[in-house]
Design a protein around this motif. Structure first.
Motif, PDB file in Angstrom:
ATOM      1  N   GLY A  11       0.768  -1.124  -0.009  1.00 49.82           N
ATOM      2  CA  GLY A  11      -0.108  -0.015  -0.040  1.00 49.82           C
ATOM      3  C   GLY A  11       0.834   1.374   0.019  1.00 49.82           C
ATOM      4  O   GLY A  11       2.141   1.125  -0.217  1.00 49.82           O
ATOM      5  N   ALA A  12       0.184   2.415   0.315  1.00 50.18           N
ATOM      6  CA  ALA A  12      -1.129   2.599   0.658  1.00 50.18           C
ATOM      7  C   ALA A  12      -2.069   2.873  -0.378  1.00 50.18           C
ATOM      8  O   ALA A  12      -1.603   2.782  -1.711  1.00 50.18           O
ATOM      9  N   ALA A  13      -3.360   2.710  -0.328  1.00 49.43           N
ATOM     10  CA  ALA A  13      -4.362   2.778  -1.367  1.00 49.43           C
ATOM     11  C   ALA A  13      -4.298   4.313  -1.967  1.00 49.43           C
ATOM     12  O   ALA A  13      -3.981   5.303  -1.361  1.00 49.43           O
ATOM     13  N   LYS A  14      -4.516   4.272  -3.389  1.00 45.98           N
ATOM     14  CA  LYS A  14      -4.555   5.536  -4.062  1.00 45.98           C
ATOM     15  C   LYS A  14      -3.120   6.227  -3.959  1.00 45.98           C
ATOM     16  O   LYS A  14      -3.152   7.497  -4.035  1.00 45.98           O
ATOM     17  N   CYS A  15      -2.405   5.490  -3.948  1.00 48.35           N
ATOM     18  CA  CYS A  15      -0.798   6.080  -3.864  1.00 48.35           C
ATOM     19  C   CYS A  15       0.213   5.449  -5.028  1.00 48.35           C
ATOM     20  O   CYS A  15       1.311   5.826  -4.922  1.00 48.35           O
ATOM     21  N   SER A 122      -4.656  14.495  -0.482  1.00 50.94           N
ATOM     22  CA  SER A 122      -4.843  14.073  -1.841  1.00 50.94           C
ATOM     23  C   SER A 122      -4.997  12.575  -1.792  1.00 50.94           C
ATOM     24  O   SER A 122      -5.901  12.084  -2.854  1.00 50.94           O
ATOM     25  N   ARG A 123      -4.260  11.521  -1.210  1.00 56.32           N
ATOM     26  CA  ARG A 123      -4.940  10.207  -1.191  1.00 56.32           C
ATOM     27  C   ARG A 123      -6.300  10.032  -0.461  1.00 56.32           C
ATOM     28  O   ARG A 123      -7.056   9.423  -1.254  1.00 56.32           O
ATOM     29  N   LEU A 124      -6.768  10.853   0.335  1.00 57.55           N
ATOM     30  CA  LEU A 124      -8.189  10.880   0.800  1.00 57.55           C
ATOM     31  C   LEU A 124      -9.069  11.019  -0.218  1.00 57.55           C
ATOM     32  O   LEU A 124     -10.078  10.684  -0.503  1.00 57.55           O
ATOM     33  N   TYR A 125      -8.758  12.209  -0.903  1.00 57.04           N
ATOM     34  CA  TYR A 125      -9.768  12.721  -1.910  1.00 57.04           C
ATOM     35  C   TYR A 125     -10.053  11.935  -3.061  1.00 57.04           C
ATOM     36  O   TYR A 125     -10.831  11.659  -3.590  1.00 57.04           O
ATOM     37  N   SER A 126      -8.542  11.022  -3.547  1.00 57.65           N
ATOM     38  CA  SER A 126      -8.791  10.277  -4.420  1.00 57.65           C
ATOM     39  C   SER A 126      -9.431   8.900  -4.176  1.00 57.65           C
ATOM     40  O   SER A 126     -10.179   8.417  -4.997  1.00 57.65           O
TER      41      SER A 126
END
Length: 306
Positions: A11-15, A122-126
């Motif tokens: 991970g992390a997700a969306k990274c 940015s990760r959270l929004y993605s």
């Protein structure tokens, strides 16, 4: 257990992990399971009937249907690895799920690991935009964040743990409890975007494979979009009898072309996060950035509190 991977992209997700997995999958010394995220070490023996915004059947279909939760299925996923030097499992749940580090260490104590970290807002929004794309997020961003604690308390799965997933320090510390620091390479998303080939070669050296191979990097991994028509999106991506009938009538090449064309027509770019909201959300992670710098003993090119 046989055929246990010796490399985990955790991970992390969306990274950017999908892009990294795509690039590494082209390397002649690397073997990935057919589906990128088997999730075995996160989900084995776990209850997969988490509540969520959809019916239990659809929650399972979207979140878990491709995950491997039995030892036999997981071993089979790597049965054709042959003499590949690297057997790779890329499952972004692994960084966040508390029990995963210990489970991997029990089965593959000498494994190499890679974590990719992105500026948390940015990760959270993605991640939020991906959930909207998959129609698993009915709330606005601010309402979803306000509901995070109550959703977690109600047993909703990690897909809605938006702020928690961005607290990387405690997640990495669990791995450092079970693995030597030399086994875990931590990459920043910023470096992957700005210097993709240099980052790729760094990964190859970490894995002990040739760093002279250059992959095709012309395509990015999962880029979030939003559907113009929710009904068409459901027809394209959810279980649907009429689509299955069409697929049974036409050759696979034709049906794939039809669904890809309709998806391209139906998808639109996600709106950008406003600078004011980004700054507001960044305040949630000021302390996290400082703790992460201490843990990694390097500068983090994100924000600092004033």
């Amino acid at each position: 257990m046989q055929n246990v991977p010796n490399f985990f992209l955790i991970g992390a997700a969306k990274c950017g992990t999908t892009s990294i997995a795509d690039y590494l999958n082209q390397h002649p010394e690397v073997y990935f399971s057919a589906y990128k995220e088997p999730n075995y070490f996160a989900l084995v023996n776990e209850d997969l009937s988490h509540p969520g915004p959809l019916s239990p059947k659809m929650n399972f279909h979207i979140q878990y249907s491709r995950s491997l939760v039995t030892e036999a299925d997981y071993e089979q996923a790597f049965a054709n690895a042959g003499d590949a030097k690297i057997r790779a499992d890329a499952s972004v749940r692994y960084l966040y799920y508390p029990k995963t580090a210990q489970r991997i260490a029990q089965h593959a104590p000498d494994a190499k690991l890679i974590a990719v970290l992105r500026e948390p807002v940015s990760r959270l929004y993605s991640h939020y935009c991906m959930n909207v794309q998959f129609q698993t997020e009915p709330l606005s961003l601010q309402n979803a964040l306000e509901s995070e604690d109550s959703r977690v308390a109600a047993g909703w799965g990690w897909d809605w743990h938006y702020t928690r997933l961005g607290r990387y320090t405690e997640q990495l510390e669990r791995y450092y409890q079970h693995f030597d620091k030399s086994q875990l390479l931590v990459i920043l998303y910023d470096d992957l975007v700005k210097h993709p080939l240099e980052t790729y070669h760094r990964i190859c050296r970490h894995l002990g494979i040739s760093d002279t191979f250059t992959p095709d990097m012309s395509k990015r991994g999962k880029v979030p979009t939003q559907p113009r028509s929710l009904m068409l999106d459901r027809w394209l991506n959810w279980p649907d009898s009429s689509r299955k009938t069409l697929e049974s009538w036409l050759p696979p090449r034709i049906t794939t072309k039809i669904t890809q064309t309709l998806s391209e027509i139906n998808n639109k770019a996600v709106p950008k996060l406003s600078p004011s909201l980004h700054q507001e959300l960044a305040s949630l992670f000021y302390d996290e950035a400082t703790k992460l710098e201490t843990l990694l003993e390097r500068k983090i090119p994100w924000y600092k509190s004033s």
